[in-house]
Design an enzyme around this catalytic site. Sequence first.
Site, PDB file in Angstrom:
ATOM      1  N   GLU A   8       0.834  -1.213   0.000  1.00 40.74           N
ATOM      2  CA  GLU A   8       0.000   0.000   0.000  1.00 40.74           C
ATOM      3  C   GLU A   8       0.864   1.257   0.000  1.00 40.74           C
ATOM      4  OE1 GLU A   8      -2.919  -0.398  -0.821  1.00 40.74           O
ATOM      5  OE2 GLU A   8      -3.071  -2.525  -0.377  1.00 40.74           O
ATOM      6  N   HIS A  43       3.215   6.381  -5.440  1.00 43.21           N
ATOM      7  CA  HIS A  43       2.733   6.705  -6.791  1.00 43.21           C
ATOM      8  C   HIS A  43       1.855   7.964  -6.734  1.00 43.21           C
ATOM      9  CE1 HIS A  43       1.159   4.622 -10.747  1.00 43.21           C
ATOM     10  NE2 HIS A  43       1.874   5.708 -10.978  1.00 43.21           N
TER      11      HIS A  43
END
Length: 674
Positions: A468, A474
């Site tokens: 995660e 990202h």
Amino acid sequence: MKILTTPFQTKHNTAPFSQIKLEDYAPAFIENIASARAEIDAIANNHEAPTFENTIVALDFSGEQLDRLSSIFFNLNSAETCDEMQKIAQEVSPLLTEFSNDVALNENLFKRVKAVYDQKDSLTLTPEQTTLLDKKFKGFSRNGALLNEADKLVLREIDTELAKLKLTFGENVLAETNNYQLHITNEADLKGLPEGAKEMARSLAKSKELEGWIFTLDFPSYLPFVTYVENRELRKELAIAAGKKAFQDNEFDNKENVKRIVSLRHKRAKLLGYDSHSHFVLEERMAQNPEKVKTFLNDLLQKAKPAAQKEFAQLTAFAKELDGIENLEKWDSAYYSEKLKQKLFSLDDEILKPYFQLEKVLQGAFIIAEKLFGITFKEVFDIDKYHEEEQTFEVLDEKNNLVAVFYTDFFPRKGKRNGAWMTSYKSQAIKNGINDRPHVSIVCNFTPPTETKPSLLTFNEVTTLFHEFGHALHGMLANTTYPSLSGTSVYWDFVELPSQVMENWCYEPEALALFANHYETGEIIPQEYVEKIKESASFLEGLATLRQLSFGILDMTYHAVNQEIADVKAFEKQAMDTASLFPDVAENCMSVSFSHIFQGGYSSGYYSYKWAEVLDADAFAYFQEKGIFNKDVATKFKENVLSKGGTELPMELYKRFRGQEPNADALLKRAGLV
């Protein structure tokens, strides 16, 4: 209501959670939909000739207030929900669907978009601008702009019904999860269960004013039970309870919802001129079409199945030798896998857990991100939270500039859905020369601390946290101009690359040395354990691969062919048959709680976990070749993958980072399948 109007009068314009009352939401949605509609009308009815700026860019930045409100509300509906909130979700979802349909089917707006799109060859656009223009045009054509009026009406009806069905599906799964508990009063029934899991179950019983121990279908409660409890009948009871969620012919049954969702998705795809829902979805994926996905899944199945069959035979023989078990059942899988792992590697989660205190693992992820990407995480206490267990961080670059706001929320609660996910409260974008930074959150369901111990993670939970966190990077390192191309707004079969590649550091001695210290003694994790973690990484990988492939195959069977489903259970059984080795359990059905494809966005996309594994194994092989903290490789990854979002085709970005297309051999080698 002003409370839900941005910019918020808060630090970094963060969500003012504590000031929002439930009754604020519905009026705020109505008001924000109205202002977003006014913005759309202004673009559609602009008297000036359509240009990239006044049409495409204006469209991308429209509805900002509504987006932020939606992200706050729907994120909380997953992480901190209640009956009233679910009722509001059922009320506002049709309004949002209607609004997005109004935009997608607005003829004047589409004419302007099409006018810009038709002259794209004569415009001098950057790759990012070209992608945005393509995306906006496709956003209309793929959502019915080219349909006649009667068909547009049908499309609206389908979308409204689908939005409600998906919500109901998720609510049913959550209700079934919350409605079950296994209450045990005889301690002898818990033989084999680790002390930490027992203590957690005792705390839960105490909180419900009951004697003994309570176990639920929440993962931190469920998994230790089926992995360690010697009492086979009780393991069976809990496993069957988990497998029959929303499959009990009661008010929370999802069988009809599954049939209806599948049927409406096919109907929608046909209406838009596609052969199936999968053809529609995959047009916007790296894989491009169902044939390619099926070939990909079948190729992996052929390579993994012999290894899986061998492992299954080994596990069966081991269970027979140990306990005289003649037929291995699903509720035996985790138990005997763990026993066999202990025998082969003298390694079990209980030995490892003391080295993985949650706070230190999180700190380790932060240190690794700093070494690779030059960012630091500073906990702050003046950013509003929706729950006291949340933590908030400022993420800073080497010059102390704000990179992102980062939230973490780690433990199970009644109002939180199962699983682990990353989400965003605000996207990154560049507007009027200002790079507006994102607000990103990760939500998990880890083993909570008890009266005597801090939160100690299983190795699986450690890799989940890193997974995660990869998604979060990202989102946090996004650096694009347009919000709809920012962060994780990428092709679905590319989105798992950053998350899955981060998991690799959990197996590296050099990385583990940064955070795997015994919570009581401070001793660093012994080298022999590190070796065993690495050795056991591909333990029963054939069976694990088969399981993932079976989910991908089931997803494609539902969505790649237009068919009538008479019986969900029979359909599922037939679809998964080629990839199943364990005997079927009559009372169980996976489809009715398969939230990824029936509530989340993974329909026709579940294969992307395996697809991204090919990418991540190949990408990490590059790090291993140059050094796992090599700055040059990390910078190439940051600049070509993490910061680029969906601005260009994923394969182009990947090749720019790696210098070549990905090679599946790296995955098969890592998994020990070749």
